[in-house]
Design a protein around this motif. Structure first.
Motif, PDB file in Angstrom:
ATOM      1  N   ARG A   1       2.008  -5.684  -1.735  1.00  0.00           N
ATOM      2  CA  ARG A   1       3.032  -5.589  -0.685  1.00  0.00           C
ATOM      3  C   ARG A   1       2.541  -4.747   0.495  1.00  0.00           C
ATOM      4  N   ASP A   2       1.598  -3.850   0.258  1.00  0.00           N
ATOM      5  CA  ASP A   2       1.077  -3.008   1.334  1.00  0.00           C
ATOM      6  C   ASP A   2      -0.217  -3.560   1.923  1.00  0.00           C
ATOM      7  N   GLY A   3      -0.561  -4.794   1.575  1.00  0.00           N
ATOM      8  CA  GLY A   3      -1.812  -5.396   2.015  1.00  0.00           C
ATOM      9  C   GLY A   3      -1.953  -5.546   3.518  1.00  0.00           C
ATOM     10  N   GLY A   4      -0.853  -5.617   4.231  1.00  0.00           N
ATOM     11  CA  GLY A   4      -0.914  -5.752   5.684  1.00  0.00           C
ATOM     12  C   GLY A   4      -1.255  -4.458   6.410  1.00  0.00           C
ATOM     13  N   PHE A   5      -1.172  -3.334   5.701  1.00  0.00           N
ATOM     14  CA  PHE A   5      -1.405  -2.045   6.355  1.00  0.00           C
ATOM     15  C   PHE A   5      -2.790  -1.969   6.986  1.00  0.00           C
ATOM     16  N   SER A   6      -3.806  -2.358   6.252  1.00  0.00           N
ATOM     17  CA  SER A   6      -5.173  -2.229   6.784  1.00  0.00           C
ATOM     18  C   SER A   6      -5.384  -3.125   8.003  1.00  0.00           C
ATOM     19  N   VAL A   7      -4.721  -4.293   8.033  1.00  0.00           N
ATOM     20  CA  VAL A   7      -4.836  -5.183   9.193  1.00  0.00           C
ATOM     21  C   VAL A   7      -4.260  -4.495  10.434  1.00  0.00           C
ATOM     22  N   LEU A   8      -3.081  -3.888  10.289  1.00  0.00           N
ATOM     23  CA  LEU A   8      -2.460  -3.191  11.419  1.00  0.00           C
ATOM     24  C   LEU A   8      -3.202  -1.900  11.770  1.00  0.00           C
ATOM     25  N   ALA A   9      -3.684  -1.187  10.750  1.00  0.00           N
ATOM     26  CA  ALA A   9      -4.448   0.040  11.001  1.00  0.00           C
ATOM     27  C   ALA A   9      -5.724  -0.269  11.770  1.00  0.00           C
ATOM     28  N   ASP A  10      -6.349  -1.405  11.483  1.00  0.00           N
ATOM     29  CA  ASP A  10      -7.531  -1.816  12.244  1.00  0.00           C
ATOM     30  C   ASP A  10      -7.169  -2.083  13.706  1.00  0.00           C
TER      31      ASP A  10
ATOM     32  N   GLY B   1      10.691  10.195  -2.723  1.00  0.00           N
ATOM     33  CA  GLY B   1       9.946   9.589  -3.820  1.00  0.00           C
ATOM     34  C   GLY B   1       9.141   8.380  -3.378  1.00  0.00           C
ATOM     35  N   VAL B   2       8.710   7.600  -4.344  1.00  0.00           N
ATOM     36  CA  VAL B   2       7.924   6.400  -4.091  1.00  0.00           C
ATOM     37  C   VAL B   2       8.895   5.223  -3.965  1.00  0.00           C
ATOM     38  N   ALA B   3       8.747   4.453  -2.908  1.00  0.00           N
ATOM     39  CA  ALA B   3       9.646   3.319  -2.642  1.00  0.00           C
ATOM     40  C   ALA B   3       9.149   2.081  -3.382  1.00  0.00           C
ATOM     41  N   THR B   4       9.296   2.085  -4.699  1.00  0.00           N
ATOM     42  CA  THR B   4       8.909   0.923  -5.488  1.00  0.00           C
ATOM     43  C   THR B   4       9.888  -0.217  -5.202  1.00  0.00           C
ATOM     44  N   GLU B   5       9.543  -1.416  -5.632  1.00  0.00           N
ATOM     45  CA  GLU B   5      10.440  -2.558  -5.447  1.00  0.00           C
ATOM     46  C   GLU B   5      11.766  -2.321  -6.164  1.00  0.00           C
ATOM     47  N   GLU B   6      11.707  -1.715  -7.355  1.00  0.00           N
ATOM     48  CA  GLU B   6      12.920  -1.466  -8.130  1.00  0.00           C
ATOM     49  C   GLU B   6      13.816  -0.445  -7.428  1.00  0.00           C
ATOM     50  N   VAL B   7      13.234   0.661  -6.977  1.00  0.00           N
ATOM     51  CA  VAL B   7      14.011   1.696  -6.284  1.00  0.00           C
ATOM     52  C   VAL B   7      14.599   1.127  -4.994  1.00  0.00           C
ATOM     53  N   THR B   8      13.794   0.379  -4.257  1.00  0.00           N
ATOM     54  CA  THR B   8      14.257  -0.228  -3.010  1.00  0.00           C
ATOM     55  C   THR B   8      15.437  -1.157  -3.270  1.00  0.00           C
ATOM     56  N   ALA B   9      15.329  -2.024  -4.284  1.00  0.00           N
ATOM     57  CA  ALA B   9      16.416  -2.957  -4.603  1.00  0.00           C
ATOM     58  C   ALA B   9      17.693  -2.203  -4.958  1.00  0.00           C
ATOM     59  N   GLU B  10      17.555  -1.121  -5.699  1.00  0.00           N
ATOM     60  CA  GLU B  10      18.715  -0.309  -6.088  1.00  0.00           C
ATOM     61  C   GLU B  10      19.382   0.312  -4.855  1.00  0.00           C
TER      62      GLU B  10
ATOM     63  N   ALA C   1      11.703   1.365   5.524  1.00  0.00           N
ATOM     64  CA  ALA C   1      10.955   2.211   6.453  1.00  0.00           C
ATOM     65  C   ALA C   1      10.348   3.377   5.674  1.00  0.00           C
ATOM     66  N   ARG C   2       9.026   3.519   5.789  1.00  0.00           N
ATOM     67  CA  ARG C   2       8.323   4.619   5.113  1.00  0.00           C
ATOM     68  C   ARG C   2       7.636   5.476   6.164  1.00  0.00           C
ATOM     69  N   TYR C   3       7.842   6.777   6.081  1.00  0.00           N
ATOM     70  CA  TYR C   3       7.414   7.709   7.116  1.00  0.00           C
ATOM     71  C   TYR C   3       6.125   8.460   6.824  1.00  0.00           C
ATOM     72  N   ASN C   4       5.659   8.444   5.609  1.00  0.00           N
ATOM     73  CA  ASN C   4       4.534   9.312   5.234  1.00  0.00           C
ATOM     74  C   ASN C   4       3.306   8.535   4.798  1.00  0.00           C
ATOM     75  N   PRO C   5       2.137   9.162   4.949  1.00  0.00           N
ATOM     76  CA  PRO C   5       0.914   8.531   4.441  1.00  0.00           C
ATOM     77  C   PRO C   5       0.910   8.558   2.911  1.00  0.00           C
ATOM     78  N   PRO C   6       0.067   7.741   2.279  1.00  0.00           N
ATOM     79  CA  PRO C   6       0.072   7.649   0.816  1.00  0.00           C
ATOM     80  C   PRO C   6      -0.329   8.938   0.105  1.00  0.00           C
ATOM     81  N   TRP C   7      -0.982   9.865   0.792  1.00  0.00           N
ATOM     82  CA  TRP C   7      -1.382  11.110   0.135  1.00  0.00           C
ATOM     83  C   TRP C   7      -0.272  12.164   0.139  1.00  0.00           C
ATOM     84  N   THR C   8       0.878  11.854   0.745  1.00  0.00           N
ATOM     85  CA  THR C   8       2.007  12.775   0.679  1.00  0.00           C
ATOM     86  C   THR C   8       2.522  12.810  -0.756  1.00  0.00           C
ATOM     87  N   LEU C   9       2.749  14.007  -1.273  1.00  0.00           N
ATOM     88  CA  LEU C   9       3.279  14.136  -2.631  1.00  0.00           C
ATOM     89  C   LEU C   9       4.638  13.430  -2.710  1.00  0.00           C
TER      90      LEU C   9
END
Length: 194
Positions: free
Chosen positions: A48-57, A140-149, A172-180
């Motif tokens: 689901r996050d596969g598009g990130f690198s395309v946009l980051a490029d 927390g982590v916005a998993t598909e399950e958490v998002t659906a809930e 909408a996610r505001y933080n980089p993946p290394w954020t705790l």
């Protein structure tokens, strides 16, 4: 260190809070320019996050920008993910449903034609109309399950309050993946008639 602990130190999408209640708030977002890519997550490295690198490029977050003039574009927040709109051009095909990932470009780009043209045909730069959205924030982590809930809970609250939903939800996610995870900021946005 600040980003690891959830500090958001980049430009964010502009909005005004129109109404607040216990379960959500209604925001009016200003028009913006976005760069987006639509893809089938099952066919992309990164799912689901596969598009990130395309946009980051495109903006040059991972090296030399892949846009006309190789102009470095500042990262902003949030990164928005949504189910792809009907009729959207999907860059990869596989077994799953298509999603669109979107970066809101810095406000210095008043119109899409002010932003550098993408060097990758998969990236679309366009004007995004503003509008009213019901928003709920969560950590927390916005998993598909958490998002659906969170989406279901927000939809029930909007129905209870007689607020008409006008489209599908956005994540909408505001933080980089290394954020705790406990320090991450995520939001569900649902367009409403307000």
């Amino acid at each position: 260190m600040g980003q690891v602990l959830g500090k958001i130190d980049v430009e964010t999408a502009r909005f005004e809070v129109a109404q607040s209640c216990e379960d959500y708030e209604i925001r009016r977002y200003a028009p913006a320019v976005v760069a987006e890519v639509t893809y089938d997550p099952s066919a992309m490295r990164g799912g689901r996050d596969g598009g990130f690198s395309v946009l980051a490029d495109y903006i040059g977050a991972l090296g030399k920008p892949k846009n006309a003039g190789t102009e470095k574009i500042a990262m902003t927040a949030p990164v928005i993910t949504a189910e792809a709109a009907a009729g959207a051009t999907v860059i990869t095909t596989g077994a799953g449903g298509a999603v669109t990932m979107r970066f809101v470009l810095p406000s210095k780009y008043g119109k899409a034609e002010d932003a550098p043209a993408p060097g990758d045909e998969r990236v679309v730069v366009r004007d995004e109309a503003g509008g009213a959205f019901a928003v709920v924030k969560f950590g927390g982590v916005a998993t598909e399950e958490v998002t659906a809930e969170k989406v279901e809970k927000l939809r029930r609250a909007l129905e209870r309050d007689g607020c008409r939903v006008t489209g599908p939800h956005l994540l909408a996610r505001y933080n980089p993946p290394w954020t705790l995870p406990p320090f991450r900021t995520n939001e569900i946005l649902i367009p409403v008639d307000f």
